[in-house]
Design an enzyme around this catalytic site. Sequence first.
Site, mmCIF file in Angstrom:
data_model
loop_
_atom_site.group_PDB
_atom_site.id
_atom_site.type_symbol
_atom_site.label_atom_id
_atom_site.label_comp_id
_atom_site.label_asym_id
_atom_site.label_seq_id
_atom_site.Cartn_x
_atom_site.Cartn_y
_atom_site.Cartn_z
ATOM 1 N N ARG A 50 45.877 -35.784 19.937
ATOM 2 C CA ARG A 50 45.424 -34.393 20.103
ATOM 3 C C ARG A 50 44.478 -34.281 21.308
ATOM 4 O O ARG A 50 44.393 -33.232 21.941
ATOM 5 C CB ARG A 50 44.751 -33.875 18.826
ATOM 6 C CG ARG A 50 43.574 -34.687 18.359
ATOM 7 C CD ARG A 50 42.926 -34.104 17.116
ATOM 8 N NE ARG A 50 41.986 -35.044 16.527
ATOM 9 C CZ ARG A 50 40.882 -34.702 15.883
ATOM 10 N NH1 ARG A 50 40.591 -33.423 15.726
ATOM 11 N NH2 ARG A 50 40.087 -35.605 15.375
ATOM 12 N N SER A 52 39.506 -28.342 16.513
ATOM 13 C CA SER A 52 40.018 -29.646 16.070
ATOM 14 C C SER A 52 41.378 -29.947 16.675
ATOM 15 O O SER A 52 41.826 -31.079 16.661
ATOM 16 C CB SER A 52 40.033 -29.749 14.547
ATOM 17 O OG SER A 52 41.087 -29.024 14.003
ATOM 18 N N GLU A 83 49.066 -17.975 9.607
ATOM 19 C CA GLU A 83 50.044 -18.764 10.370
ATOM 20 C C GLU A 83 51.375 -18.059 10.578
ATOM 21 O O GLU A 83 52.092 -18.344 11.533
ATOM 22 C CB GLU A 83 50.275 -20.118 9.695
ATOM 23 C CG GLU A 83 49.060 -21.040 9.742
ATOM 24 C CD GLU A 83 48.034 -20.739 8.663
ATOM 25 O OE1 GLU A 83 48.347 -19.948 7.751
ATOM 26 O OE2 GLU A 83 46.925 -21.296 8.721
ATOM 27 N N PHE A 87 50.756 -26.354 8.102
ATOM 28 C CA PHE A 87 50.833 -24.885 8.148
ATOM 29 C C PHE A 87 51.842 -24.410 9.200
ATOM 30 O O PHE A 87 52.429 -23.342 9.076
ATOM 31 C CB PHE A 87 49.468 -24.278 8.495
ATOM 32 C CG PHE A 87 48.324 -24.848 7.699
ATOM 33 C CD1 PHE A 87 48.358 -24.859 6.311
ATOM 34 C CD2 PHE A 87 47.210 -25.364 8.341
ATOM 35 C CE1 PHE A 87 47.305 -25.377 5.585
ATOM 36 C CE2 PHE A 87 46.153 -25.885 7.618
ATOM 37 C CZ PHE A 87 46.194 -25.897 6.236
ATOM 38 N N HIS A 110 47.450 -33.093 13.065
ATOM 39 C CA HIS A 110 47.095 -33.704 11.794
ATOM 40 C C HIS A 110 48.319 -34.020 10.950
ATOM 41 O O HIS A 110 48.368 -33.741 9.754
ATOM 42 C CB HIS A 110 46.134 -32.805 11.025
ATOM 43 C CG HIS A 110 44.732 -32.815 11.590
ATOM 44 N ND1 HIS A 110 44.489 -32.657 12.936
ATOM 45 C CD2 HIS A 110 43.523 -32.962 11.005
ATOM 46 C CE1 HIS A 110 43.175 -32.709 13.151
ATOM 47 N NE2 HIS A 110 42.562 -32.898 11.991
ATOM 48 N N ASP A 130 41.241 -36.109 4.044
ATOM 49 C CA ASP A 130 41.561 -34.756 3.581
ATOM 50 C C ASP A 130 42.608 -34.763 2.464
ATOM 51 O O ASP A 130 42.728 -33.802 1.704
ATOM 52 C CB ASP A 130 42.068 -33.889 4.742
ATOM 53 C CG ASP A 130 40.925 -33.285 5.543
ATOM 54 O OD1 ASP A 130 39.771 -33.358 5.062
ATOM 55 O OD2 ASP A 130 41.177 -32.764 6.637
ATOM 56 N N ARG A 161 45.630 -36.894 14.055
ATOM 57 C CA ARG A 161 44.176 -36.723 14.089
ATOM 58 C C ARG A 161 43.395 -37.932 14.614
ATOM 59 O O ARG A 161 42.573 -37.794 15.513
ATOM 60 C CB ARG A 161 43.674 -36.373 12.683
ATOM 61 C CG ARG A 161 42.175 -36.080 12.619
ATOM 62 C CD ARG A 161 41.679 -35.943 11.188
ATOM 63 N NE ARG A 161 41.564 -37.225 10.518
ATOM 64 C CZ ARG A 161 40.465 -37.987 10.527
ATOM 65 N NH1 ARG A 161 39.385 -37.579 11.147
ATOM 66 N NH2 ARG A 161 40.435 -39.134 9.902
#
Lengths: 277, 318
Positions: free
Chosen positions: B16, B43, B64, B89, B115, B123, B173
């Site tokens: 990322r 992020s 989204e 999402f 992610h 998470d 991530r």
Amino acid sequence: MVDLVDKAREIRVEIIKMLAKAESGHTAGALGIADFFACLYFGGLINFKKEEPYWEERDRVVLSCGHYAPVQYAALALAGFFPIEELGSLRKLGSRLQGHPVRQIKYFGNNDKQLPGIENTGGPLGQGVSVAVGMALASKMDKKKWSVVCVSSDAEQQEGQTWEAYQCAAKYGLGNLTFVIDRNEIQISGNLGEVMPIEPLKDKLTAFGLRVFEINGNNMVEIMEAFGKGKLFPGQPKAIILKTMAGKGVSFIEGNYRWHGRAPTSEEAEKALWELK
Amino acid sequence: MNLVNDLINVERKATREGFGEAMSLLGKKNKNVVVVTADLGESMKVDDFERENQNRFIQVGVAEQNLMGVSAGLALSGKIPFAVSYAVFNPGRNWDQLRVSVCYTNANVKIVGGHSGVTVGPDGATHQALEDIAITRVLPNLMVVVPCDFEQAKKATFAIASFKGPVYLRLTRPKTACITTATTPFELGKAQVLREGKDITIFACGSLVYEALLAAEEVRGEVDIEVINVHTIKPIDEETIIRSARKTGKVITLEDHQINGGLGGTVAEVLGEKNPTKMIRMGMKDCFGESGEPGELLAKYELDKNGVIKTIRKILND
Ligand SMILES: [Mg+2]
């Protein structure tokens, strides 16, 4: 000066003819909103060039409730975007008039499969409302003059996506965007108020930051006036709720939700065309 | 291929971050590039782009479906929108919008799903996209790209911006091993033979390419492993896959994704039709992930170097 009432009648005639020939499709919504489409394409509400359908400075018409396709197809054909005979190919194999309207970008070569005048792919409800917001954002970003008109149905307001789109339009102050909502009180499985009430729609839209006009959608004077009044609020997206009669113009279709998703038989079409004379 | 010289002492950076650096540069180079995000700009590392291009940064909030639709509308108006959010999402939640407003329309939208995979870590499973390759690669017109490290993410971002048509870019991530360098070639749709071998081929994508390289090195002398980085899942590079499978006759696929429908599924389809080959798919075996550190999770689900070595032995002895 074009006779808008007569244009709306012509649109309704073409809707009946093409649906009867296709033997499937959605009748009531298209008939009910024909007066608005007459104003849109023949009353000077939008800028377009029929011979150059994707002219950069054109106003965009986004049909989010794709099942209303016959009304847009009829209006576009009558406005000269493509030959009127092509309406007879609705829903047939190989036709540019798909059951639900399609916009397809081709990056190389000609796109002869594209029906001229169609701006978006519509069908799954709610999607076009966001697409319209994206277009209006692009116009604003580049300080362009072209604006966007998005047509959605009343039952479409039951989709969460429409509200995601409205809050975004309000946040970005998209004064170049008008949401037209056809309030015909029916949906595929019944009367809207019984299937899933959307009241108080006007208050909800207002609370979401839109400038709302609620009018008789079968009255052309009111339609033209609402668009005129909308111009007084250049920094705010507009919503025009068209209270229409589903199936308007054909007595045995009017107000009956069972005509949401069916086409007339040839006998019914004959009767309807006689009424529309 | 101009990979790093030392595979053990590698620098670690997130894909990322490579994406974010590329977006900042693209923002300066191409005024049509727009970023649309659903509350996850920072992020997803597009905060530099936001600061530098406020007029071309659209924040739609946690919405989204609208993210995808707005991006389609921008693309239909000549922009090159990057729709940026987490993969669970985007394209997880807004797949219908991806299908109709973007893919059927062939709108020039770049969908960036961050992610992805169990390496999201603490998470937990709700946020670990393990199905995104499967649900994107079945969509006509859509290209699917999974860069293996920081530099490749950067190059892939530039490449998809220039490519006309919708693309899904899959990012991760954590900071992962940098194995390619600024001079490593990259071409969309062309799988890369990172290491030549004659006994077994490992087709890998994403950060697990590194685990495949480590495993190949560790079993050197015992068995000769070919490692191929399949960074473009669609269109799949059939030629490179078939050529290698014919050479080695044994194939392992490795991905931080379900074994069904992703890279493993793609390679199985290609080989099943054109060159049936003995094969083992490595990935999440039809199960959800859980909380934990990325390294712990890869070990538990046997997707790290040791898991790969175990699978190498298995396919040899089968
Ligand atoms: Mg209705």
